[in-house]
Design a protein around this motif. Structure first.
Motif, mmCIF file in Angstrom:
data_model
loop_
_atom_site.group_PDB
_atom_site.id
_atom_site.type_symbol
_atom_site.label_atom_id
_atom_site.label_comp_id
_atom_site.label_asym_id
_atom_site.label_seq_id
_atom_site.Cartn_x
_atom_site.Cartn_y
_atom_site.Cartn_z
ATOM 1 N N PHE A 1 -1.174 0.056 -0.591
ATOM 2 C CA PHE A 1 -1.312 0.621 -1.062
ATOM 3 C C PHE A 1 -1.664 0.273 -2.887
ATOM 4 O O PHE A 1 -1.536 -1.036 -2.559
ATOM 5 N N SER B 1 1.007 6.758 -4.519
ATOM 6 C CA SER B 1 1.875 7.248 -5.145
ATOM 7 C C SER B 1 1.929 8.717 -5.848
ATOM 8 O O SER B 1 0.473 8.390 -6.399
ATOM 9 N N GLU B 2 2.111 9.930 -6.389
ATOM 10 C CA GLU B 2 2.199 10.831 -7.051
ATOM 11 C C GLU B 2 1.570 10.146 -8.831
ATOM 12 O O GLU B 2 1.404 10.489 -9.365
ATOM 13 N N THR B 3 2.821 9.190 -9.109
ATOM 14 C CA THR B 3 2.423 8.511 -10.641
ATOM 15 C C THR B 3 1.429 7.635 -10.766
ATOM 16 O O THR B 3 -0.182 8.188 -11.874
ATOM 17 N N PHE C 1 2.606 9.384 -1.293
ATOM 18 C CA PHE C 1 3.117 8.790 -1.037
ATOM 19 C C PHE C 1 4.259 9.409 -2.099
ATOM 20 O O PHE C 1 4.091 9.430 -2.994
ATOM 21 N N TYR C 2 5.358 10.201 -1.309
ATOM 22 C CA TYR C 2 6.156 10.629 -2.773
ATOM 23 C C TYR C 2 7.436 9.810 -2.263
ATOM 24 O O TYR C 2 8.457 10.039 -2.165
ATOM 25 N N ALA C 3 7.279 8.561 -3.166
ATOM 26 C CA ALA C 3 8.612 7.914 -3.936
ATOM 27 C C ALA C 3 9.443 8.281 -4.271
ATOM 28 O O ALA C 3 9.635 9.090 -5.454
ATOM 29 N N GLU D 1 7.428 1.618 -6.270
ATOM 30 C CA GLU D 1 6.817 3.390 -5.817
ATOM 31 C C GLU D 1 6.677 2.176 -4.475
ATOM 32 O O GLU D 1 6.672 2.085 -3.908
ATOM 33 N N ASP E 1 9.179 0.426 -2.420
ATOM 34 C CA ASP E 1 10.065 1.911 -1.611
ATOM 35 C C ASP E 1 9.015 2.440 -0.519
ATOM 36 O O ASP E 1 9.419 2.541 0.205
ATOM 37 N N TRP E 2 7.032 2.281 -0.869
ATOM 38 C CA TRP E 2 6.707 2.788 0.169
ATOM 39 C C TRP E 2 6.510 1.170 1.457
ATOM 40 O O TRP E 2 6.303 2.119 2.350
#
Length: 232
Positions: free
Chosen positions: A17, A50-52, A141-143, A168, A171-172
């Motif tokens: 990540f 992540s999306e962020t 990844f959609y956290a 995030e 979470d992943w």
């Protein structure tokens, strides 16, 4: 969440990540020492964001492209010293130090050489930014981390955006990721690994570990050639 067993051997890492700064360093190689090409282009593990992270990267690159165009226009049209340049775009985060560094580096050069260098960099910057989003990111990844995790992380991480991204990444990892989080942020993240993991363990399992590492820990001479470097 990774518990530090098989995944502690870097050759076993299947995915990492990545923090936003990994990609910013990749596109800014004209002005910064390259710490990330080996990881992003040559290593065999998947690059996960992540999306962020993706949205933050796109926001920073869009903003800085506008600043580079402003600076080129100043060089071509104005007579003032480059130190007098003030962008029309609102700067955020590390933009100030980045632009000031460019101004300092270019201040003593001939204006025609500065214009040529900025044009060349602008093309490379756009090409690299496009490559990041089109081919170097393997998974978005959609956290959905626990609601309070990013707030609790702010007790040890000063930057709010960083705390969201770390949450995030945690979470992943909890959802089956490798547990490796690559960043170049030494003061706010790398040096605070123990404290960050202390907060994460309160939300997940007691022996959970998020391995916060610099990109050179993931990449290296043993990297696979399954992601060949760009030959252009």
């Amino acid at each position: 969440m990774s518990q530090g067993r098989a995944e502690d051997t870097t050759s076993a890492i299947t995915a990492v990540f990545c923090d936003t700064g990994i990609f910013i360093n990749y596109v800014n190689q004209e002005w910064e020492r390259d710490h990330t090409t080996e990881l992003l282009e040559n290593h065999s593990c998947d690059i996960v964001v992540s999306e962020t992270v993706k949205e933050e990267f796109e926001s920073v690159t869009d903003r800085r492209e506008d600043v580079y165009m402003d600076l080129l226009g100043f060089i071509l049209e104005e007579k003032g010293d480059i130190e007098e340049f003030s962008p029309s775009t609102t700067l955020q985060g590390n933009d100030h130090s980045h632009i000031q560094g460019i101004q300092f580096e270019l201040a003593s050069e001939d204006r025609r050489e500065v214009a040529r260098r900025l044009r060349r960099f602008g093309k490379k910057f756009s090409k690299r930014a496009e490559k990041v989003t089109d081919s170097l990111i393997d998974e978005v990844f959609y956290a959905a981390p626990p609601f309070m995790l990013s707030f609790d992380l702010q007790k040890v991480i000063e930057n709010e955006n960083d705390s969201v991204i770390v949450a995030e990444a945690a979470d992943w990892t909890n959802e089956g990721g490798s547990g490796y989080f690559a960043t170049l942020d030494k003061g706010d993240l790398l040096e605070l690994s123990d404290a960050i993991n202390g907060v994460i363990r309160e939300e997940f399992i007691p022996d959970a570990v998020l391995h916060i590492v610099s990109p050179d820990i993931i990449s290296g001479p043993s990297a696979s050639e399954s992601k060949p470097a760009d030959q252009n």
